[in-house]
Write a protein that holds these residues in place. Structure first.
Motif, PDB file in Angstrom:
ATOM      1  N   MET A 375       0.860  -1.034  -0.105  1.00 36.95           N
ATOM      2  CA  MET A 375       0.172  -0.039  -0.065  1.00 36.95           C
ATOM      3  C   MET A 375       0.805   1.335  -0.083  1.00 36.95           C
ATOM      4  O   MET A 375       0.622   2.303  -1.025  1.00 36.95           O
ATOM      5  N   ARG A 376       1.837   1.169   0.865  1.00 37.19           N
ATOM      6  CA  ARG A 376       2.894   2.509   0.829  1.00 37.19           C
ATOM      7  C   ARG A 376       3.130   2.621  -0.598  1.00 37.19           C
ATOM      8  O   ARG A 376       3.834   3.972  -1.092  1.00 37.19           O
ATOM      9  N   SER A 377       4.044   1.589  -1.192  1.00 33.68           N
ATOM     10  CA  SER A 377       4.394   1.831  -2.611  1.00 33.68           C
ATOM     11  C   SER A 377       3.305   2.472  -3.528  1.00 33.68           C
ATOM     12  O   SER A 377       3.698   3.296  -4.090  1.00 33.68           O
ATOM     13  N   VAL A 396      -9.942   0.310   0.423  1.00 36.65           N
ATOM     14  CA  VAL A 396      -9.115  -0.638   1.370  1.00 36.65           C
ATOM     15  C   VAL A 396      -9.937  -0.744   2.590  1.00 36.65           C
ATOM     16  O   VAL A 396     -10.477   0.085   3.174  1.00 36.65           O
ATOM     17  N   MET A 397     -10.048  -2.295   3.154  1.00 37.92           N
ATOM     18  CA  MET A 397     -10.874  -2.588   4.054  1.00 37.92           C
ATOM     19  C   MET A 397     -10.013  -3.515   4.937  1.00 37.92           C
ATOM     20  O   MET A 397      -9.312  -4.350   4.466  1.00 37.92           O
ATOM     21  N   SER A 398     -10.548  -3.574   6.332  1.00 38.22           N
ATOM     22  CA  SER A 398     -10.285  -4.622   7.222  1.00 38.22           C
ATOM     23  C   SER A 398     -11.259  -5.427   7.087  1.00 38.22           C
ATOM     24  O   SER A 398     -12.341  -5.219   6.889  1.00 38.22           O
ATOM     25  N   THR A 399     -10.671  -6.933   7.183  1.00 37.39           N
ATOM     26  CA  THR A 399     -11.414  -8.181   6.960  1.00 37.39           C
ATOM     27  C   THR A 399     -11.467  -8.955   8.107  1.00 37.39           C
ATOM     28  O   THR A 399     -11.906 -10.210   8.120  1.00 37.39           O
ATOM     29  N   GLY A 400     -11.072  -8.444   9.081  1.00 38.90           N
ATOM     30  CA  GLY A 400     -10.702  -9.451  10.411  1.00 38.90           C
ATOM     31  C   GLY A 400      -9.442  -8.718  11.120  1.00 38.90           C
ATOM     32  O   GLY A 400      -8.818  -7.884  10.706  1.00 38.90           O
ATOM     33  N   PHE A 489       0.113   8.490   5.701  1.00 39.60           N
ATOM     34  CA  PHE A 489      -0.077   6.959   5.406  1.00 39.60           C
ATOM     35  C   PHE A 489      -0.545   6.276   6.957  1.00 39.60           C
ATOM     36  O   PHE A 489      -1.315   5.617   6.991  1.00 39.60           O
ATOM     37  N   ASP A 490       0.108   6.898   7.998  1.00 40.05           N
ATOM     38  CA  ASP A 490      -0.017   6.251   9.558  1.00 40.05           C
ATOM     39  C   ASP A 490      -1.520   6.713   9.624  1.00 40.05           C
ATOM     40  O   ASP A 490      -2.137   5.939  10.258  1.00 40.05           O
TER      41      ASP A 490
END
Length: 636
Positions: A375-377, A396-400, A489-490
């Protein structure tokens, strides 16, 4: 006893209706506009003083024009609030009937879209309820309804689809009546009536705005959705411009103008969403587009507008005829200065586009840190991608726990063949491969914008009542300083890791060289990422808990984003309704001038929209205590 002006107006208007002239409360005018093009047929039917010739001057109070909107004080100003249903000064049913006669039968008494689900309503019909419920998240049905909006949370959630017909369905924050506009005279009558009667006025095209700007309890609505005319001019001339242009009625939607562009060989700057009203609130609020990295915002393309002002007068607005209003209308927000019936915008040559979709996720072999390195790239390459004229739409998502996924849906590479797209993406793709992240781009070239757009962008999913959004325009400066880029980014990683999804656009929207300046948010001119996130809650959550969640989201979650770029802003049409200091966030350094123009063109505050220019002078006394439109509108 009713006041004499009221009784006289009723009797005189009934006389007018009985004479057979009520259905033609307008006069056919010359078809030529001061913008140098023919008016649409809908624009040639205009209200004149002639309609009042059968009315004594003392009896025409409800429908007369304002000189500058200041020739009298509407009744609302005596109480400090807009006149509301149930008030003594709320027009009687017979007055609404007369108004409808003057409109030619265009007045619609609002019935909530989901009313068929409730046994207490005369519209109750289980089969129809099931049909509405199955389509509820489809933006088409809300756009095609005179009062419904895409985000019922900000209407007040007063009549949602249900499987329990014994629940209650109220009108809530929906407008009480709506004018289904087919000509300018009807808009003028509605504007004059609302202003003179002191009634709240709202303007709806499709109802896409994230904050419900086109709804309001006790309001009279103006529905411009059916103004669908499109006219293409290969050689349009106006001061400072000579070239192809298109004139669009206020109801023209993205899919309609893109289809016309394919047919005639031009490319328009319009919305990513299929049902967005291009010539409505979208363009008036700025309007980002898949073409923005090359041609700027939709507002930048506007060369002329046809508008009904707050005093009821119909005018053509150009840089030459009224430079101040021309500047304000192009980016200063919809529902603020007048009702736009059409716009003339420059258009561009046919373009080819490569559309690419792909995804990657954490897995047994891809650790969390590896995912974020990928992602940072990508984030590092935002300037190069936007400067190449491309537009990327990604999630971009959290899936767990410690589990994440990235979806490119799509990368929209204007003026790039597949080979050129691959060359542009090679540095990032090289890093992903080096990190061992598997991905498989599905990349296709289309020789025209319409086909690429139709293939690349999904139909919008709308109408959630358990979610709210917020956004930020992250500026190029955050990429030009290593410390700021690390902080950006953070902040994004922290947001996603906390369970809040990221929906974002890598793009730029600089004002193209030679284009006239306008009032669009200056933050757009510096942006490289328009980022959106959201919060949600379970059905049945109390209003107090929803409000608490909203406040946490506004102050703590979005607060981290603001900290990385405090002088930037957010896109008003896709934003948090509770954005702190909305004047700076949505309008930036333009706000003071916009506010002065608001006082000049709308001194009695006929036009109100939440977070609109001048909205800080008013407040909605919402029934549930949430920042919605379900309540009386009053002066602060």
């Amino acid at each position: 006893m009713a006041p004499s002006w009221f009784t006289g107006a009723v009797l005189s208007a009934l006389l007018l209706a009985a004479s057979g002239n009520a259905a033609v409360a307008g006069q056919k005018f010359s078809s030529f506009s001061k913008a140098g093009t023919p008016l649409f047929n809908s624009e040639t039917v205009q209200l004149t003083e002639k309609v009042f010739t059968n009315l004594n001057s003392n009896h025409a109070t409800l429908f007369k024009f304002g000189s500058n909107g200041t020739d009298h004080q509407p009744r609302s100003l005596f109480t400090g609030c807009k006149v509301f249903p149930g008030d003594l000064s709320w027009p009687l049913p017979i007055v609404w009937s007369i108004f409808d006669d003057l409109l030619g039968g265009a007045l619609i008494r609002t019935v909530p879209l989901a009313a068929s689900c409730y046994s207490s309503r005369p519209e109750y019909n289980q089969h129809k309820c099931e049909s509405i419920s199955s389509q509820w998240t489809d933006s088409h049905i809300h756009a095609a309804d005179p009062a419904s909006v895409m985000w019922p949370l900000f209407e007040g959630r007063s009549c949602l689809p249900t499987t329990n017909p014994s629940e209650s369905c109220s009108l809530g924050g929906y407008s009480s009546y709506t004018v289904n506009v087919s000509n300018v005279a009807q808009i003028q009558l509605a504007v004059n009536f609302a202003r003179n009667a002191g009634i709240r006025l709202v303007v709806k095209n499709t109802g896409h705005d994230f904050n419900g700007k086109s709804t309001g309890a006790g309001a009279l609505g103006i529905w411009t959705h059916n103004l669908k005319d499109i006219e293409y001019y290969e050689n349009f001339r106006i001061s400072g411009y000579h070239g192809p242009a298109v004139k669009m009625g206020a109801g023209v939607q993205a899919y309609e103008i893109y289809e016309k562009g394919k047919e005639l060989g031009f490319t328009a700057v319009g919305g990513e969403g299929k049902t967005v009203g291009v010539a409505g609130g979208y363009v008036l609020g700025g309007g980002h587009s898949p073409m923005s990295s090359i041609y700027g915002l939709a507002a930048d393309q506007v060369l002329a507008l046809e508008v009904v002002l707050a005093n009821g007068r119909f005018v053509t607005v150009t840089e030459k005829s009224d430079p101040g209003l021309f500047w304000a209308l192009r980016g200063g927000g919809g529902g603020t200065y007048g009702v736009v019936t059409s716009v003339i915008s420059r258009v561009h040559p046919k373009v080819g586009v490569t559309v690419s979709t792909f995804n990657f996720s954490t897995s047994k072999n891809i650790s969390t840190e590896t995912f974020w390195a990928g992602m940072r790239s990508y984030l590092n390459r935002f300037p190069a991608h936007a400067d190449a004229g491309t537009y990327a739409y990604f999630w971009v998502m959290s899936t767990g726990k410690n589990s994440f996924t990235f979806l490119m849906n799509p990368f929209f590479a204007v003026n790039h063949t597949v080979s050129e797209f691959n060359t542009l993406m090679k540095p990032w793709f090289h890093d992903l491969k080096a990190l061992g992240i598997p991905f498989k781009p599905n990349s296709t070239y289309y020789n025209n914008f319409h086909d690429a757009w139709a293939a690349g962008f999904p139909l919008e999913t709308v109408a959630s009542s358990v979610m709210m959004t917020g956004s930020r325009l992250f500026p190029r400066a955050n990429w030009e300083n290593a410390t700021k880029l690390n902080a950006t980014f953070d902040a994004l990683r922290a947001t996603i890791s906390a369970g809040y999804p990221l929906l974002a656009f890598n793009m730029k929207a600089e004002l193209p060289k030679g284009y006239l300046p306008n009032s669009a948010n200056p933050a757009f001119r510096q942006t490289l990422m328009h980022a959106i996130t959201s919060t949600s809650w379970a059905n049945g959550t109390s209003d107090a808990d929803i409000k608490s969640k909203m406040e946490h989201f506004t102050n703590d979650i979005l607060g981290k984003w603001r900290t990385t770029c405090p002088d930037a802003g957010a896109y008003m049409s896709e934003s948090d309704i509770s954005e702190p200091h909305f004047q700076q966030a949505f309008y930036g350094s333009n706000y003071a001038r916009l506010y002065r123009l608001k006082q000049r063109y709308d001194p009695t505050s006929l036009f109100y929209a939440p977070t609109g220019v001048g909205s800080e002078d008013w407040a909605v006394k919402s029934v549930d205590g949430l920042p919605d439109q379900n309540g009386r509108l009053c002066r602060v």
